[in-house]
Design an enzyme around this catalytic site. Structure first.
Site, PDB file in Angstrom:
ATOM      1  N   LEU A 234      39.594  48.272  39.046  1.00 16.98           N
ATOM      2  CA  LEU A 234      40.933  47.827  39.447  1.00 16.98           C
ATOM      3  C   LEU A 234      41.974  48.821  38.945  1.00 16.98           C
ATOM      4  O   LEU A 234      41.981  49.159  37.766  1.00 16.98           O
ATOM      5  CB  LEU A 234      41.254  46.461  38.828  1.00 16.98           C
ATOM      6  CG  LEU A 234      40.306  45.298  39.102  1.00 16.98           C
ATOM      7  CD1 LEU A 234      40.748  44.067  38.303  1.00 16.98           C
ATOM      8  CD2 LEU A 234      40.254  44.962  40.586  1.00 16.98           C
ATOM      9  N   GLU A 235      42.833  49.275  39.851  1.00 26.48           N
ATOM     10  CA  GLU A 235      44.000  50.080  39.433  1.00 26.48           C
ATOM     11  C   GLU A 235      45.217  49.275  39.834  1.00 26.48           C
ATOM     12  O   GLU A 235      45.505  49.116  41.008  1.00 26.48           O
ATOM     13  CB  GLU A 235      43.955  51.457  40.111  1.00 26.48           C
ATOM     14  CG  GLU A 235      44.824  52.481  39.396  1.00 26.48           C
ATOM     15  CD  GLU A 235      46.268  52.444  39.851  1.00 26.48           C
ATOM     16  OE1 GLU A 235      47.064  51.635  39.297  1.00 26.48           O
ATOM     17  OE2 GLU A 235      46.599  53.220  40.767  1.00 26.48           O
ATOM     18  N   LEU A 236      45.901  48.702  38.834  1.00 24.76           N
ATOM     19  CA  LEU A 236      46.875  47.649  39.121  1.00 24.76           C
ATOM     20  C   LEU A 236      48.322  48.043  38.864  1.00 24.76           C
ATOM     21  O   LEU A 236      49.180  47.191  38.725  1.00 24.76           O
ATOM     22  CB  LEU A 236      46.511  46.406  38.296  1.00 24.76           C
ATOM     23  CG  LEU A 236      45.084  45.899  38.513  1.00 24.76           C
ATOM     24  CD1 LEU A 236      44.797  44.707  37.631  1.00 24.76           C
ATOM     25  CD2 LEU A 236      44.827  45.565  39.972  1.00 24.76           C
ATOM     26  N   GLY A 237      48.579  49.312  38.766  1.00 25.62           N
ATOM     27  CA  GLY A 237      49.973  49.696  38.565  1.00 25.62           C
ATOM     28  C   GLY A 237      50.436  49.345  37.171  1.00 25.62           C
ATOM     29  O   GLY A 237      49.641  48.937  36.317  1.00 25.62           O
TER      30      GLY A 237
END
Ligand code: ADP
Length: 521
Positions: free
Chosen positions: A292-295
């Protein structure tokens, strides 16, 4: 400037190309096809709010078809079985009788990915135009950075495709053992709208190099370049079924990817809320591993000794934490720069903020635009001081003035939430380095941080103290194919770019066998 179809029109002193959208259907098993339901959805131009094209709307049934094609291509197709790169001559030496065979192998993965990158280079303008009309990206930024950057990333992983290997293990018993690095299988990629080309290649390039097959669900706001890339992949020789692209909405097509029983790995970039949903869906279905790359809410910490001009220029729209002594000078320069910012048509080379802001985080559609205006309103109501901007501008499209808040307290909504818009928050000043670190870590996110100082000791100490996945010292947004990018804490886990990203798409198998009559282990 060449247009998508070779024509363009003059417009307030600059040329706006006529846009031709060539690919509007789902790309499954090497072919462009309608959605099984026959449904389509509109994609709009954020410059005007007008409809650019109608795109086939994939949902669960189409995702099932795409996964079936990707599964077949993985289990029985050539892609995972190809060698990493071209070897025109293969020498096979057998034990019983030594012979050398010459065999021409045409189809190595790395070479095909290089061809794919070459085709991207040949279509840079056309792709940049698509991202400008679909996502509101500045045309020159797409042309000079995003699209060539996508080809660069693809070449980086093309070069890695023949360097994937395990290790020989030192066992503590009479065993021989080694590890194999195997492609993880069928990968689901869910991509956001803010960097349509960059994010697509963050995901797809390492997965393809590893030998995986993929199903990409682009953001519903930005499907155009994703479909064009599918066409280029096929032209480059990527076999049918290896790369599938299914545009559609999050709760239907996206959710079908996350919960699919036959997808082996999920890589997602987007919001924290949706990240939580896709991880839950993965857990409830086949326990597929997730990245997950969630900012995040990435602070820039400006120390007293910093060059103010450099600090202000590093990034226009971020959350700043300033040492007391430099605070006033910084605010003044930041406001001057924001006022000088030219907001307008992203095809105009003089414009530095389109309907998509400079940091590429803005109002690609009406919903995003309204969200940003809501945050500006909340900032004022919670007591932050609006120094400049804050209002919509232009009589059509989704434009907002560059906006700066001061007197922002750590616990205010605009300090805590990620705002995809041209909004800079100047958080209260700090007195000591320890206080700066404490403030920078006082967020549930941990994507990145910037440090501006000439003092190497402070830079070293602060960069090791901040709980974030990326630290930029006297620079910002310093991306590179070899530099892993991804968060700590609620900014997610698993990296894009670098060899770390390749690892995401590989799994380690240990192979062991007893040893008899050997002199040593
Ligand atoms: P952003 O805030 O960047 O728009 P989102 O998290 O809303 O990010 O969207 C990122 C991607 O996730 C998009 O491709 C979107 O369609 C997809 N998405 C949204 N909701 C879901 C969901 N429930 N399940 C899976 N994917 C989703």
């Amino acid at each position: 400037m060449a247009a998508a179809n070779g024509s363009s029109e003059k417009h307030e002193g600059f040329e706006v190309p006529k846009v031709e959208v060539k690919f509007t259907k789902l790309f499954i098993n090497g072919h462009f096809v309608d959605a099984l339901s026959g449904k389509t959805f509109e994609t709009r131009d954020p410059r005007t709010g007008e409809v650019i094209a109608r795109i086939a709307e994939g949902d669960k049934a189409d995702i099932d078809l795409a996964v079936k094609a990707a599964r077949e291509a993985f289990d029985n197709g050539p892609w995972p079985r190809m060698t990493g790169y071209i070897r025109p001559t293969i020498y096979c030496i057998h034990i019983e009788f030594i012979f050398v065979s010459r065999q021409r192998v045409e189809q190595e993965r790395g070479r095909i990915l290089h061809r794919f990158a070459d085709l991207i280079d040949q279509h840079i303008e056309e792709l940049a135009i698509l991202d400008t009309v679909d996502a509101g990206k500045l045309f020159m930024v797409g042309k000079l950075r995003d699209i060539p950057g996508a080809a660069h990333l693809l070449r980086y992983y093309a070069g890695a495709a023949d360097k994937i290997h395990g290790a020989t293990l030192k066992m503590s018993q009479r065993m021989q053992a080694y590890t194999l690095k195997e492609p993880v299988g069928v990968v689901g990629h869910i991509v956001p709208w803010n960097y349509p080309s960059t994010m697509y290649f963050f995901k797809v390039s390492p997965a393809l190099a590893a030998g995986c097959t993929v199903v990409v669900k682009p953001a519903e706001q930005t499907p155009l370049s994703a479909l064009f890339y599918a066409h280029l992949a096929k032209a480059a020789g990527v076999p049918d079924g290896v790369l599938n692209v299914v545009p559609g909405f999050g709760p239907t097509a996206g959710a079908a990817v996350a919960s699919h029983m036959d997808i082996d790995k999920l890589s997602f970039t987007g919001s924290t809320e949706v990240g939580r949903l896709v991880m839950e869906a993965a857990a409830k279905s086949n326990l597929k591993p997730v990245s997950l790359e969630l900012g995040g809410k990435s602070p820039v910490i400006v120390f007293d000794d910093a060059d103010v001009d450099m600090a202000v220029n590093l990034v226009n729209f971020a959350t700043y934490t300033n040492k007391e002594g430099i605070y006033d000078a910084f605010v003044k320069k930041a406001a001057e720069l924001a006022k000088k910012s030219v907001v307008g048509d992203p095809f105009n080379p003089r414009v530095n903020q389109g309907p998509q802001a400079r940091t590429s985080q803005c109002h690609v559609d009406k919903d995003q635009y309204e969200k940003v205006l809501k945050y500006i309103d909340i900032g004022q109501r919670e007591g932050a001081t609006l120094v400049t901007g804050g209002k919509p501008c232009g009589d059509k499209g989704y434009y907002i003035e560059p906006t700066i808040f001061t007197d922002v307290k750590d616990d205010m909504t605009i300090a805590q939430d990620e705002i995809f818009g041209p909004v800079m928050s100047l958080i209260i000043k700090f007195k000591t380095v320890e206080e700066a670190i404490q403030k920078a870590n006082n967020t549930r996110y941990g994507l990145a941080a910037g440090i501006v100082t000439k003092n190497i000791d402070i830079a070293n100490m602060v960069s090791r103290s901040i709980r974030a996945g990326v630290i930029w010292i006297n620079c910002y947004f310093a991306f590179d194919p070899d530099a892993p990018f991804g968060g700590y804490k609620m900014s997610g886990f698993g990296k894009d770019m670098g060899m770390d990203a390749l690892e995401k798409y590989l799994q380690t198998k240990t192979v062991a066998t007893p040893l008899y009559n050997t002199p040593w282990l």
